[in-house]
Write a protein that holds these residues in place. Structure first.
Motif, PDB file in Angstrom:
ATOM      1  N   ALA A  93       0.851  -1.183  -0.184  1.00 38.57           N
ATOM      2  CA  ALA A  93       0.202   0.132   0.050  1.00 38.57           C
ATOM      3  C   ALA A  93       0.906   1.346   0.075  1.00 38.57           C
ATOM      4  O   ALA A  93       0.357   2.293  -0.633  1.00 38.57           O
ATOM      5  N   PHE A  94       1.949   1.141   0.759  1.00 43.68           N
ATOM      6  CA  PHE A  94       2.767   2.490   0.652  1.00 43.68           C
ATOM      7  C   PHE A  94       3.295   2.712  -0.389  1.00 43.68           C
ATOM      8  O   PHE A  94       3.512   3.716  -1.083  1.00 43.68           O
ATOM      9  N   HIS A  95       3.963   1.432  -1.013  1.00 45.70           N
ATOM     10  CA  HIS A  95       4.735   1.565  -2.517  1.00 45.70           C
ATOM     11  C   HIS A  95       4.000   2.109  -3.430  1.00 45.70           C
ATOM     12  O   HIS A  95       4.418   2.876  -4.287  1.00 45.70           O
ATOM     13  N   VAL A  96       3.070   1.563  -3.455  1.00 42.45           N
ATOM     14  CA  VAL A  96       1.873   2.190  -4.703  1.00 42.45           C
ATOM     15  C   VAL A  96       1.539   3.516  -4.551  1.00 42.45           C
ATOM     16  O   VAL A  96       1.456   4.464  -5.748  1.00 42.45           O
ATOM     17  N   SER A  97       1.108   3.831  -3.022  1.00 40.88           N
ATOM     18  CA  SER A  97       0.629   5.371  -2.851  1.00 40.88           C
ATOM     19  C   SER A  97       1.695   6.216  -3.142  1.00 40.88           C
ATOM     20  O   SER A  97       1.561   7.409  -3.720  1.00 40.88           O
ATOM     21  N   TYR A  98       2.875   6.004  -2.881  1.00 40.98           N
ATOM     22  CA  TYR A  98       4.169   6.652  -2.884  1.00 40.98           C
ATOM     23  C   TYR A  98       4.517   7.052  -4.595  1.00 40.98           C
ATOM     24  O   TYR A  98       4.745   8.239  -4.807  1.00 40.98           O
ATOM     25  N   HIS A  99       4.538   6.008  -5.084  1.00 37.10           N
ATOM     26  CA  HIS A  99       4.733   6.188  -6.551  1.00 37.10           C
ATOM     27  C   HIS A  99       3.703   6.696  -7.578  1.00 37.10           C
ATOM     28  O   HIS A  99       3.743   7.162  -8.596  1.00 37.10           O
ATOM     29  N   MET A 100       2.447   6.910  -6.978  1.00 38.18           N
ATOM     30  CA  MET A 100       1.388   7.515  -7.632  1.00 38.18           C
ATOM     31  C   MET A 100       1.760   8.809  -7.516  1.00 38.18           C
ATOM     32  O   MET A 100       1.165   9.538  -8.617  1.00 38.18           O
ATOM     33  N   ARG A 102       4.674  10.519  -6.959  1.00 36.82           N
ATOM     34  CA  ARG A 102       6.326  10.888  -6.938  1.00 36.82           C
ATOM     35  C   ARG A 102       6.885  10.524  -8.297  1.00 36.82           C
ATOM     36  O   ARG A 102       7.754   9.842  -8.341  1.00 36.82           O
ATOM     37  N   LYS A 103       6.091  10.571  -9.500  1.00 33.56           N
ATOM     38  CA  LYS A 103       6.391  10.063 -10.546  1.00 33.56           C
ATOM     39  C   LYS A 103       7.719  10.638 -10.951  1.00 33.56           C
ATOM     40  O   LYS A 103       8.610   9.873 -11.709  1.00 33.56           O
ATOM     41  N   ARG A 104       8.032  11.990 -10.933  1.00 32.30           N
ATOM     42  CA  ARG A 104       9.219  12.276 -11.507  1.00 32.30           C
ATOM     43  C   ARG A 104      10.444  11.782 -10.615  1.00 32.30           C
ATOM     44  O   ARG A 104      11.249  11.833 -11.529  1.00 32.30           O
ATOM     45  N   GLU A 105      10.248  11.883  -9.414  1.00 33.60           N
ATOM     46  CA  GLU A 105      11.442  11.442  -8.744  1.00 33.60           C
ATOM     47  C   GLU A 105      11.809   9.978  -8.806  1.00 33.60           C
ATOM     48  O   GLU A 105      13.042   9.745  -8.903  1.00 33.60           O
ATOM     49  N   VAL A 106      10.723   9.252  -8.960  1.00 33.87           N
ATOM     50  CA  VAL A 106      10.990   7.677  -9.398  1.00 33.87           C
ATOM     51  C   VAL A 106      11.694   7.533 -10.580  1.00 33.87           C
ATOM     52  O   VAL A 106      12.381   6.618 -10.686  1.00 33.87           O
ATOM     53  N   PHE A 107      11.144   8.333 -11.521  1.00 34.33           N
ATOM     54  CA  PHE A 107      11.703   8.188 -13.030  1.00 34.33           C
ATOM     55  C   PHE A 107      13.046   8.468 -12.975  1.00 34.33           C
ATOM     56  O   PHE A 107      14.034   8.005 -13.632  1.00 34.33           O
ATOM     57  N   ILE A 108      13.288   9.479 -12.430  1.00 33.49           N
ATOM     58  CA  ILE A 108      14.886   9.865 -12.589  1.00 33.49           C
ATOM     59  C   ILE A 108      15.731   8.964 -11.789  1.00 33.49           C
ATOM     60  O   ILE A 108      16.879   8.654 -12.396  1.00 33.49           O
ATOM     61  N   THR A 165       6.425  -1.020  -9.058  1.00 34.49           N
ATOM     62  CA  THR A 165       6.872   0.205  -9.579  1.00 34.49           C
ATOM     63  C   THR A 165       6.398   0.563 -10.844  1.00 34.49           C
ATOM     64  O   THR A 165       6.434   1.577 -11.388  1.00 34.49           O
ATOM     65  N   GLY A 166       5.923  -0.433 -11.513  1.00 35.34           N
ATOM     66  CA  GLY A 166       5.388  -0.502 -12.840  1.00 35.34           C
ATOM     67  C   GLY A 166       4.474   0.589 -13.279  1.00 35.34           C
ATOM     68  O   GLY A 166       3.944   0.932 -14.207  1.00 35.34           O
ATOM     69  N   LEU A 167       3.494   0.625 -12.220  1.00 35.56           N
ATOM     70  CA  LEU A 167       2.398   1.443 -12.239  1.00 35.56           C
ATOM     71  C   LEU A 167       2.689   2.887 -12.824  1.00 35.56           C
ATOM     72  O   LEU A 167       2.000   3.712 -13.300  1.00 35.56           O
ATOM     73  N   CYS A 168       3.836   3.373 -12.434  1.00 35.37           N
ATOM     74  CA  CYS A 168       4.232   4.665 -12.995  1.00 35.37           C
ATOM     75  C   CYS A 168       4.271   4.845 -14.396  1.00 35.37           C
ATOM     76  O   CYS A 168       4.145   5.831 -15.006  1.00 35.37           O
ATOM     77  N   SER A 169       4.326   3.781 -15.112  1.00 35.80           N
ATOM     78  CA  SER A 169       4.298   3.773 -16.777  1.00 35.80           C
ATOM     79  C   SER A 169       2.679   3.927 -17.063  1.00 35.80           C
ATOM     80  O   SER A 169       2.815   4.336 -18.513  1.00 35.80           O
TER      81      SER A 169
END
Length: 212
Positions: A93-100, A102-108, A165-169
């Protein structure tokens, strides 16, 4: 033209970081110049050096701060979670929520690892390793308790993080599913992948019911 906001103080540093994050996300680290960054913030190029020494330093700080935030917020999400199943659900739940959000930070953090100098690269890899170990520890505890059936701990750790992490795409706010529905879907995928065949995602063993 960008508004000049001055060349000193934490407000300017925050503006530099936000502009740098956006420019690196949109154009890539190599393509972004410090002159372009200064123009975006509204200061003279030379004034940047009141706040950062090099473009490499800015990239390294952005990535390391992102992963440190990830680690700190994960610890809070796991607080008071006792069983491996509860902790794994909380991790998902945390990982999914965070990555929803913070897309820019995750991508970089993922795409610009190649741009880091060796010392900075090693520091980032160490931080990433600390995050991965938190998930590996949860899985290992579940294996010891007999509630998780994992063939290879490292493979499972990397696979789960890649899945989440794939949900960022593909995730876009305002889409067909609510945030809660997306989290629930990922929880079911992860739990069903690590629990023994026939076990309940609620934490029971095969042939056992889960307590209300």
């Amino acid at each position: 033209m960008a508004r000049t906001i001055g060349s000193h103080g934490p407000t300017t540093m925050e503006a530099i970081r936000k502009a740098g994050l956006r420019l690196i996300f949109e154009h890539g680290y190599e393509a972004m110049s410090l002159r372009q960054l200064a123009a975006e913030v509204g200061i003279q190029p030379g004034s940047l050096y009141n706040h950062i020494n090099t473009k490499q330093e800015l990239l390294s700080d952005l990535i390391q701060d992102h992963i440190n935030d990830l680690l700190r917020e994960l610890e809070e999400a796991l607080r008071d979670k006792q069983t491996p199943v509860e902790r794994l659900r909380a991790f998902v739940a945390f990982h999914v929520s965070y990555h929803m959000t913070r897309k820019r930070e995750v991508f970089i953090a993922n795409s610009e690892l190649r741009s880091l100098e060796p010392r900075n690269y090693e520091a980032v890899v160490a931080l990433r390793g600390a995050y991965e170990r938190r998930l590996a520890d949860i899985l290992s505890d579940g294996m010891s308790d007999g509630v998780f059936d994992v063939v290879d701990l490292q493979v499972a750790t990397f696979a789960i993080i890649a899945l989440l992490t794939g949900l960022c795409s593909w995730y876009r706010p305002g889409g067909r599913l609510t945030k809660e529905a997306i989290i629930a879907a990922h929880e079911k995928l992860v739990l069903s992948g690590v629990m023994p065949q026939g076990a309940s995602p609620g934490g029971g063993h095969p042939g056992q019911g889960t307590r209300e």
